[in-house]
Enzyme design. Structure first.
Site, PDB file in Angstrom:
ATOM      1  N   GLU A  60     -26.491 -43.523  17.202  1.00  0.00           N
ATOM      2  CA  GLU A  60     -25.354 -44.348  17.630  1.00  0.00           C
ATOM      3  C   GLU A  60     -24.331 -43.586  18.478  1.00  0.00           C
ATOM      4  O   GLU A  60     -23.808 -44.121  19.455  1.00  0.00           O
ATOM      5  CB  GLU A  60     -24.670 -44.978  16.407  1.00  0.00           C
ATOM      6  CG  GLU A  60     -25.455 -46.116  15.760  1.00  0.00           C
ATOM      7  CD  GLU A  60     -26.650 -45.661  14.945  1.00  0.00           C
ATOM      8  OE1 GLU A  60     -26.763 -44.441  14.672  1.00  0.00           O
ATOM      9  OE2 GLU A  60     -27.479 -46.505  14.574  1.00  0.00           O
ATOM     10  N   HIS A  81     -24.878 -54.240   5.549  1.00  0.00           N
ATOM     11  CA  HIS A  81     -25.137 -55.291   6.529  1.00  0.00           C
ATOM     12  C   HIS A  81     -24.097 -56.398   6.441  1.00  0.00           C
ATOM     13  O   HIS A  81     -24.341 -57.520   6.852  1.00  0.00           O
ATOM     14  CB  HIS A  81     -26.543 -55.868   6.357  1.00  0.00           C
ATOM     15  CG  HIS A  81     -27.620 -54.871   6.643  1.00  0.00           C
ATOM     16  ND1 HIS A  81     -28.081 -53.990   5.692  1.00  0.00           N
ATOM     17  CD2 HIS A  81     -28.299 -54.583   7.763  1.00  0.00           C
ATOM     18  CE1 HIS A  81     -28.997 -53.213   6.221  1.00  0.00           C
ATOM     19  NE2 HIS A  81     -29.160 -53.546   7.482  1.00  0.00           N
ATOM     20  N   GLU A  93     -30.903 -49.799  19.907  1.00  0.00           N
ATOM     21  CA  GLU A  93     -32.095 -49.830  19.052  1.00  0.00           C
ATOM     22  C   GLU A  93     -32.678 -51.249  19.068  1.00  0.00           C
ATOM     23  O   GLU A  93     -31.942 -52.213  18.834  1.00  0.00           O
ATOM     24  CB  GLU A  93     -31.699 -49.426  17.624  1.00  0.00           C
ATOM     25  CG  GLU A  93     -31.236 -47.983  17.544  1.00  0.00           C
ATOM     26  CD  GLU A  93     -30.168 -47.740  16.465  1.00  0.00           C
ATOM     27  OE1 GLU A  93     -30.077 -48.526  15.518  1.00  0.00           O
ATOM     28  OE2 GLU A  93     -29.418 -46.758  16.612  1.00  0.00           O
ATOM     29  N   GLN A 111     -26.558 -51.536  16.621  1.00  0.00           N
ATOM     30  CA  GLN A 111     -27.297 -52.627  15.993  1.00  0.00           C
ATOM     31  C   GLN A 111     -26.465 -53.433  14.991  1.00  0.00           C
ATOM     32  O   GLN A 111     -26.513 -54.658  14.983  1.00  0.00           O
ATOM     33  CB  GLN A 111     -28.550 -52.060  15.322  1.00  0.00           C
ATOM     34  CG  GLN A 111     -29.567 -53.107  15.005  1.00  0.00           C
ATOM     35  CD  GLN A 111     -30.948 -52.513  14.835  1.00  0.00           C
ATOM     36  OE1 GLN A 111     -31.241 -51.851  13.839  1.00  0.00           O
ATOM     37  NE2 GLN A 111     -31.813 -52.726  15.811  1.00  0.00           N
ATOM     38  N   ASP A 164     -21.779 -52.039  10.707  1.00  0.00           N
ATOM     39  CA  ASP A 164     -21.700 -51.008   9.667  1.00  0.00           C
ATOM     40  C   ASP A 164     -22.060 -49.625  10.206  1.00  0.00           C
ATOM     41  O   ASP A 164     -21.642 -48.621   9.651  1.00  0.00           O
ATOM     42  CB  ASP A 164     -22.648 -51.360   8.526  1.00  0.00           C
ATOM     43  CG  ASP A 164     -22.335 -52.727   7.964  1.00  0.00           C
ATOM     44  OD1 ASP A 164     -21.730 -52.800   6.889  1.00  0.00           O
ATOM     45  OD2 ASP A 164     -22.682 -53.729   8.621  1.00  0.00           O
ATOM     46  N   TYR A 165     -22.866 -49.582  11.241  1.00  0.00           N
ATOM     47  CA  TYR A 165     -23.319 -48.282  11.764  1.00  0.00           C
ATOM     48  C   TYR A 165     -22.461 -47.781  12.921  1.00  0.00           C
ATOM     49  O   TYR A 165     -22.723 -46.731  13.488  1.00  0.00           O
ATOM     50  CB  TYR A 165     -24.804 -48.353  12.149  1.00  0.00           C
ATOM     51  CG  TYR A 165     -25.604 -48.882  10.980  1.00  0.00           C
ATOM     52  CD1 TYR A 165     -25.456 -48.299   9.734  1.00  0.00           C
ATOM     53  CD2 TYR A 165     -26.429 -49.995  11.097  1.00  0.00           C
ATOM     54  CE1 TYR A 165     -26.111 -48.807   8.623  1.00  0.00           C
ATOM     55  CE2 TYR A 165     -27.097 -50.506   9.996  1.00  0.00           C
ATOM     56  CZ  TYR A 165     -26.924 -49.906   8.760  1.00  0.00           C
ATOM     57  OH  TYR A 165     -27.558 -50.408   7.671  1.00  0.00           O
TER      58      TYR A 165
END
Ligand code: TPP
Ligand code: MG
Length: 803
Positions: A525, A592, A494, A547, A550-551
């Site tokens: 993801e 984040h 992304e 990105q 956390d994701y």
């Protein structure tokens, strides 16, 4: 008469031969399923899941499948594997029994339950075979729809090979990007998010993928009415259909028992995908499950009489047979004769597979029994007891290795004669040392290109160089060097393309290397990682960017189930040296600032996990990884992109060795072990502690997996006799792993004069803002005071209580 692509005309005789050959494969496959179920029900095999009821469409798919193509499918595809010549009945049964030898079970040497298929992409030494000269299948996994993300990458690789110039390694993987990636999935598994995510992404990317849905209306016992809107996957995917104005899919629906229609549909689908790079969906409906879902249950429990009768009538092999008779390909008698012959053949194959599996174990049993007899004879007090075990073991007709070890290990406990004891303990340790690798080898690459082959190359600097570059510029200039050095390298994620990633570590790279090599992709993801896995399986060197750390949770399932197990489940016959790049640790707010390192390292054993403290170290890891053939996750420090670092001169060349710690400050009082963003605070605290006369040794782990391969941390503890592990994961997260490694693997406890301790973040997610960070994660003051309190315990008068 039918006409082939190359314009040679087939006579009816040729056609007949081909159809009869197909029929033979279908009948052979069915016979394997029927006998396979019996093998489980009689206890010779543990579990069975078979391809009965799905044979005929797989014949059609196999016809359209060409050398260089890849399959990414699921447990129903045995007929396809037989039709492409990659699975024999004997191998089928070897897999069912769990034969731990690849020569017998080439699918996984007994590691996976039957029905999980693979072809071998690698030579003995781990180097690539020429994949354009063979038919390929990526290695199946059990999680429903788990085959989808990698399918996207397998297809995307053709697009890259067709459209990116100068890829020197191309010859072994592609002929002008003409390869199709063929997916298969069950109707119920299309309910999974991974299915829809992949379908959408393939439509966006316009890749040569042919996706088959084997629709038998059920997912185990759950009917389509609970699975799929309108009970019809091709109906609801209609919006993906391409038209004159917009790109999309070609969508076909075909009945699973209609051989002729299936063959022509698959031929068209293959051609569209191969020639035009258009994704195709084939919804194959009206399929059946003659023996129900698996050996775990019977479908009579949930299918009514009407359905069961319909399934018998519309059994695809029965329908193919009727059709063959109707168009005079063969008479019923001729077909019965073929069927009779094939039944015999499969039975023979089954017997051979069983004998090859069991005979060596029976041989081991004989040897052990002879040894035990000798031990019983020599025993003074336990003859009877040992003989009881001997008769227990000799009564076992089809022994398991476990059964022998259980008895041998139990007897060892009371063998009193020293010579007997030595013989038995040697037998046990030898047997385990031979057998254990059959179940535990190949978690990582054993080739000459594994991560341990990397030699450290230091960054070079101009004389008097000062920290004058933002961290992100170092990454950018290093990626630039790498993209030039390795034309097969590409990065996608992304915001990676147009703006050069959210922190500009790829600024200007898309302009220079093009939209295919430096690519923006959708917010997805799991399939970003899958895309990387598939491309890496086909020789490219993808860097998949997530990105924010956390994701990564969206992708952790596919990393854990697919990428991390790949070398292991294929016993080293496939590899996907994918680099996953992300950024994390402390910044702002719950989503984040995450650093869930304990979760990550425990979920993805099989993938290396690197946690560089700055961008020079990170760049050094990328340079190192691209020389290896192993997958890795690299986590850059989210708060490090604007920090100044010295500018190296040898971009693309300097290498951070993997699995090697670095001592950042020497000291004599206590060893502080940490990594990533927290390390800067540790260094600050160490400086402040020095003012009070506490001299800390600070070690950067850098690489959580593999962990400190030279065991340098214990050398430090031998000097300081104290240990504090600091990180910003939850308490008992990665810090528990680090402690376990240092105490158990490095035996550091013998050197400790104080209780070894950890300092981690709070158990909750990190709160927003600077104060949120201060009250959620370990601060320099927290670190200072923790070390101080440990030193207070040692010398209360020199270091009086602060509070
Ligand atoms: C993620 C996940 N959930 C549940 C299962 C258990 N499971 C195995 S197969 C299956 C049903 C699949 O049905 P379908 O996709 O229609 O394939 P079929 O077996 O009918 O060919 C389920 C629920 C699994 N393997 N993976
Ligand atoms: Mg189904």
């Amino acid at each position: 008469m039918i006409t082939e692509k190359n314009n040679t005309t087939l006579t009816f005789e040729d056609f007949k031969t081909e159809v009869l050959n197909d029929y033979r494969i279908a009948v052979t496959s069915r016979e394997c399923s029927l006998l396979g179920r019996k093998e489980v029900l009689t206890g010779k095999a543990k579990f069975g899941i078979f391809g009965d009821g799905k044979e005929v469409p797989q014949l059609a798919m196999a016809k359209a499948f060409k050398n260089g193509d890849f399959r990414s499918g699921y447990y129903r595809d045995q007929t396809f594997m037989m039709a492409i010549g990659e699975l024999t009945p004997k191998q089928f049964f070897a897999g069912l029994y769990g034969h731990t030898d690849l020569d017998f079970d080439p699918m996984s040497a007994g590691r996976q339950m039957g029905g999980h298929f693979v072809t071998h992409s690698l030579n003995e030494d781990g180097s690539w075979k020429d994949l354009t000269k063979q038919k390929n299948s990526s290695a199946d996994i059990s999680p429903t729809a788990g085959q989808m993300p990698r399918l996207l990458g397998l297809a995307q690789a053709s697009k890259i090979y067709r459209n990116v110039d100068g890829i020197k390694i191309k010859d072994k993987f592609s002929v002008n990007g003409n390869e199709v990636a063929w997916g298969t999935i069950g109707n119920a598994s299309t309910s999974e998010g991974l299915f829809f995510e992949t379908i959408n992404a393939a439509g966006v990317l316009q890749v040569p993928m042919v996706m088959s849905v084997w629709d038998d209306e059920y997912g185990i016992s759950v009917h389509a009415k609970h699975q799929t809107t309108k009970e019809n996957i091709s109906e609801i995917l209609k919006g993906y259909q391409r038209d004159e104005d917009s790109k999309g899919y070609e969508i076909f629906r075909v009945k699973g028992w209609d051989y002729a229609e299936l063959v022509s549909t698959y031929e068209r689908a293959g051609a569209i995908a191969r020639e035009e790079h258009i994704p195709v969906l084939i919804h194959v409906n009206e399929l059946t499950q003659p023996q129900g879902h698996s050996t775990s249950g019977s479908h009579e429990r949930y299918k009514n009489g009407e359905r069961l009768a319909w399934e018998r009538d519309f059994d695809c092999i029965r329908q193919m047979r009727l059709w063959m008779i109707a168009i005079n390909i063969a008479s019923p008698e001729e077909l019965s004769e073929i069927e009779f012959e094939l039944k015999k053949e499969v039975l023979e194959a089954k017997k051979e597979a069983w004998n090859s599996f069991i005979n060596p174990i029976i041989e081991d049993q004989k040897n052990l029994l002879a040894l035990l007899e000798q031990i019983a004879e020599a025993s003074i007090n336990h003859k009877e007891r040992i003989r009881k075990y001997i008769s227990e073991l000799s009564a076992i007709k089809s022994p398991l290795k476990k059964e022998m070890l259980v008895i041998a290990r139990k007897i060892l406990r009371f063998v009193e004669v020293p010579n007997s004891k030595a013989l038995l303990s040697n037998w046990i340790t030898d047997y385990i040392s031979i057998t254990q690798p059959r179940f535990s080898s190949n978690l990582h690459s054993d080739s000459d290109l594994n991560v341990y082959s990397v030699k450290k190359v230091l960054p070079e600097y101009a004389e008097n160089a000062k920290p004058d570059s933002d961290g992100r510029m170092i990454l950018r200039d290093n990626f630039d060097a790498l993209f030039t050095k390795y034309p097969e390298t590409l990065i996608f994620g992304e915001d990676v393309g147009n703006i050069g990633d959210v922190n500009q570590g790829l600024e200007g790279m898309q302009e220079k290397y093009g939209e295919l090599r430096v690519a923006d992709v959708g917010i997805r993801e799991a399939t970003i990682v899958g895309q990387g896995i598939g491309m890496a399986l086909r020789g490219l060197r993808p860097i998949a960017e997530i990105q924010y750390l956390d994701y990564l949770l969206y992708a952790i399932q596919i990393m854990s189930d697919d990428l991390a197990t790949l070398q292991y489940r294929t016993v080293g016959k496939q590899k996907a040296p994918l680099i996953i790049r992300t950024r994390g640790h402390r910044l702002e707010g719950i989503w984040h600032s995450g650093s869930p390192m304990g979760m990550i390292i425990n979920a993805i054993r099989g993938i290396h996990v690197l946690v560089p403290r700055n961008m020079t170290q990170a760049a050094g890891f990328y340079n190192a990884l691209l020389e290896t053939d192993e997958p890795a996750l690299v986590i850059e420090c989210l708060n490090g992109y604007r920090l100044k670092e010295k500018t190296p001169l040898n971009f693309g060349e300097f290498k951070t060795p993997i699995g090697v710690v670095e001592t950042l400050k020497e000291g004599s009082d206590i060893t502080l072990v940490s990594y990533g963003s927290t390390l800067r605070l540790v260094e600050q605290a160490a400086t402040e502690l020095l003012d009070l006369g506490i001299d800390c040794e600070v070690i950067d782990i850098q690489s959580l997996l593999p962990f400190d391969i030279n065991k340098d941390i214990v050398k430090s503890i031998a000097k300081t006799n104290r240990l504090l592990v600091i990180d910003e994961d939850v308490p008992g997260g990665a810090s528990a792993f680090i402690l376990q490694q240092i105490l158990e693997e490095q035996d550091a406890y013998v050197h400790l004069d104080s209780k070894p301790q950890t300092l981690a973040a709070k158990a909750h997610r990190p709160a927003y803002g600077t104060d949120g960070d201060y009250f959620s994660k370990p601060s320099a003051e927290d670190i200072f005071e923790k070390v101080y309190s440990m030193m207070h315990e040692v010398n209360p008068s020199k270091f009086p209580n602060l509070y």
